[in-house]
Design an enzyme around this catalytic site. Structure first.
Site, PDB file in Angstrom:
ATOM      1  N   HIS A 122      53.755  44.261  32.472  1.00 57.54           N
ATOM      2  CA  HIS A 122      54.610  43.414  33.307  1.00 57.54           C
ATOM      3  C   HIS A 122      55.033  42.209  32.460  1.00 57.54           C
ATOM      4  CE1 HIS A 122      55.432  40.468  36.549  1.00 57.54           C
ATOM      5  NE2 HIS A 122      55.537  41.499  37.367  1.00 57.54           N
ATOM      6  N   ASP A 199      45.029  42.219  32.665  1.00 56.46           N
ATOM      7  CA  ASP A 199      45.895  41.909  33.794  1.00 56.46           C
ATOM      8  C   ASP A 199      45.518  42.875  34.915  1.00 56.46           C
ATOM      9  OD1 ASP A 199      47.882  42.018  35.694  1.00 56.46           O
ATOM     10  OD2 ASP A 199      49.544  42.075  34.266  1.00 56.46           O
ATOM     11  N   GLN A 202      47.411  44.872  39.556  1.00 61.31           N
ATOM     12  CA  GLN A 202      47.623  46.111  40.314  1.00 61.31           C
ATOM     13  C   GLN A 202      46.330  46.883  40.556  1.00 61.31           C
ATOM     14  OE1 GLN A 202      50.251  46.987  41.878  1.00 61.31           O
ATOM     15  NE2 GLN A 202      51.632  45.439  41.049  1.00 61.31           N
ATOM     16  N   LYS A 225      48.344  40.513  46.214  1.00 60.10           N
ATOM     17  CA  LYS A 225      48.434  41.960  45.980  1.00 60.10           C
ATOM     18  C   LYS A 225      47.169  42.680  46.453  1.00 60.10           C
ATOM     19  CE  LYS A 225      51.457  41.485  41.979  1.00 60.10           C
ATOM     20  NZ  LYS A 225      52.759  41.973  42.432  1.00 60.10           N
ATOM     21  N   CYS A 363      60.090  44.160  36.684  1.00 63.96           N
ATOM     22  CA  CYS A 363      59.570  43.153  35.729  1.00 63.96           C
ATOM     23  C   CYS A 363      58.876  43.834  34.560  1.00 63.96           C
ATOM     24  CB  CYS A 363      58.617  42.174  36.400  1.00 63.96           C
ATOM     25  SG  CYS A 363      59.406  41.192  37.662  1.00 63.96           S
TER      26      CYS A 363
HETATM   27  C1  LIG Z   1      50.886  44.357  36.556  1.00 62.40           C
HETATM   28  C2  LIG Z   1      51.317  43.005  37.039  1.00 62.40           C
HETATM   29  N1  LIG Z   1      50.985  41.925  36.339  1.00 62.40           N
HETATM   30  C3  LIG Z   1      51.323  40.695  36.730  1.00 62.40           C
HETATM   31  C4  LIG Z   1      52.037  40.484  37.883  1.00 62.40           C
HETATM   32  C5  LIG Z   1      52.383  39.100  38.277  1.00 62.40           C
HETATM   33  O1  LIG Z   1      51.697  38.758  39.435  1.00 62.40           O
HETATM   34  P1  LIG Z   1      52.027  37.404  40.188  1.00 62.40           P
HETATM   35  O2  LIG Z   1      53.518  37.389  40.387  1.00 62.40           O
HETATM   36  O3  LIG Z   1      51.268  37.510  41.466  1.00 62.40           O
HETATM   37  O4  LIG Z   1      51.564  36.289  39.326  1.00 62.40           O
HETATM   38  C6  LIG Z   1      52.442  41.574  38.640  1.00 62.40           C
HETATM   39  C7  LIG Z   1      53.273  41.396  39.842  1.00 62.40           C
HETATM   40  O5  LIG Z   1      54.033  42.252  40.222  1.00 62.40           O
HETATM   41  C8  LIG Z   1      52.054  42.869  38.210  1.00 62.40           C
HETATM   42  O6  LIG Z   1      52.383  43.959  38.915  1.00 62.40           O
END
Ligand SMILES: Cc1ncc(COP(=O)(O)O)c(C=O)c1O
Length: 404
Positions: A122, A199, A202, A225, A363
């Site tokens: 992401h 990260d 998900q 999430k 993203c």
């Molecule tokens: C794999 C992953 N990393 C990071 C993020 C960013 O999360 P946040 O917008 O809650 O900071 C997302 C959000 O869609 C994501 O799917």
């Protein structure tokens, strides 16, 4: 504690799901809906306990502080961290990764060092590393994927070297659902002296998380999430690393003493929590964790695997529909393309049939470039989805194909 095994009954806990008529919500990878217990916890906090934490000498502040720190302990247990002070509250995964990049990365990296990410990431696990690479002279490299959408582990081992100082990797891909072999990556990274940032945005709603078992150095997640509120998330970090890192943001709460000339800093976790924290939403996230804790995780995983298998089978049979990604292990996400239709048009036409999906690059623009597509349509499922939702998706796509 007996855990809930009747997963189908869980949808009744979500007022937006039960109250929105025929809406089929297939966008939980973007944000999950919230169970009533989370909404109640936030409301109860404001109605009964609202005060600033850690400072005031009165009963309300005591109650607020206790609830806030209990939520931190719930998060500690949720990821199986050794210490509560290894849990830093942030706004979410994005802020957690930026904290590591700016504090750990900016102080530890030198010109010639390498940061290793993957093409699955992401943007929030790409761009913070680009910024810190530009600042320090480090180089950003990316692990490739194979044709199924799994990480190419040969490429990982080729790119990993004593120059690698940070490996930053998603636990689960938000675009394809791929579950990465994090423990294996951590072992190899540690063998060359690199730290590993995971990260977990998900993963949290779907997989058990055990930072000690993974042995990762940092783990980031977002409350929204995993059935909690927006604006709150967690950075887990190993105590020794967090202790050695310089503060990131500065202000109240993160200091021990301040003179006009200089300041000394608070102990963990407060060193990284400048200013009044997001108290209500931390408590809301604590309630979301409690909600998840009461569910049998094996039953949940089996339910989600069934829904995913059904979605893949049904979409796979549809003429003119191409599933993108076929990872060996994945969570309940399916990305696809409809022949002759832009993903955004498919998303809009599905929305007109009350089927909410995500369409676009998710993203993850480098991944879309790697896959050679402008974007995908993504259906993401979680505990409140069912076989009936898959049927509505399939019927919706049928209609889209007739219309286009
Ligand atoms: C794999 C992953 N990393 C990071 C993020 C960013 O999360 P946040 O917008 O809650 O900071 C997302 C959000 O869609 C994501 O799917």
């Amino acid at each position: 504690m007996t855990r809930r095994r009747d997963i189908a009954a869980l949808r009744n806990d979500f007022p937006l799901i039960t109250g929105s008529g025929k809406l089929v919500y297939l966008d939980s990878a973007a944000t999950t809906q919230k169970p009533i217990t989370v909404l109640d916890a936030i409301r109860d906090y404001y109605v009964r306990d609202n005060a600033n934490v850690h400072r005031a000498a009165h009963a309300l502040a005591d109650r607020a502080t206790t609830a806030f720190e209990n939520a931190r302990r719930a998060a500690q247990a949720f990821v199986n961290a050794q210490h509560a002070h290894e849990i830093i509250w942030t706004r979410g995964t994005t802020e957690s990764i930026n904290l590591v990049a700016q504090s750990y990365g900016a102080s530890a990296l030198r010109a010639g060092d390498e940061i290793l990410i993957s093409v699955l990431e992401h943007h929030s696990n790409i761009v913070p590393w680009q910024l810190v690479a530009a600042k320090t002279g480090a180089t950003l490299r990316a692990i490739d994927i194979d044709d199924r959408g799994d990480l190419d582990l040969d490429d990982f081992h080729r790119k990993l070297s004593p120059d690698t100082k940070i490996v930053a990797i998603g636990h689960v891909s938000n675009a394809l659902g791929t579950i990465n072999p994090v423990a294996e990556i951590v072992r190899a990274a540690h063998a060359v002296g690199a730290v590993v940032v995971v990260d977990g945005a998900q993963a949290a709603a779907h997989l058990p998380i055990d930072v000690r078992d993974l042995d990762c150095d940092f783990y980031a997640l977002s409350g929204h999430k995993m059935f909690g509120p927006t604006g709150i998330g967690v950075l887990y970090g190993k105590e020794a690393l967090l202790d050695a890192m310089p503060p990131w943001q500065a202000g109240g709460e993160m200091i021990e003493t301040v003179t006009l000339e200089k300041s000394t800093f608070n102990r963990l976790p407060y060193k990284f929590e400048a200013g009044t924290p997001n108290i209500a939403d931390a408590i809301g996230l604590g309630a979301a964790i409690e909600y998840l804790n009461r569910i049998d995780r094996d039953a949940l995983r089996a339910h989600e695997a069934n829904v995913l298998a059904m979605a893949r089978a049904r979409l796979g049979q549809m003429e003119g529909v191409r599933i993108i990604g076929d990872a060996r292990a994945s969570t309940a996400i399916v990305s696809f393309a409809v022949d002759g239709a832009h993903p955004h048009d498919v998303g809009t036409l599905l929305d007109q049939q009350s089927v909410a999906v995500r369409a676009g690059h998710h993203c993850a623009m480098p991944l879309m470039q790697r896959l050679g597509v402008p974007g995908t349509v993504r259906a993401s499922f979680c505990l409140y989805n069912s076989a009936a939702d898959v049927e509505r998706l399939v019927a919706g796509i049928d209609k889209v194909r007739q219309l286009l």
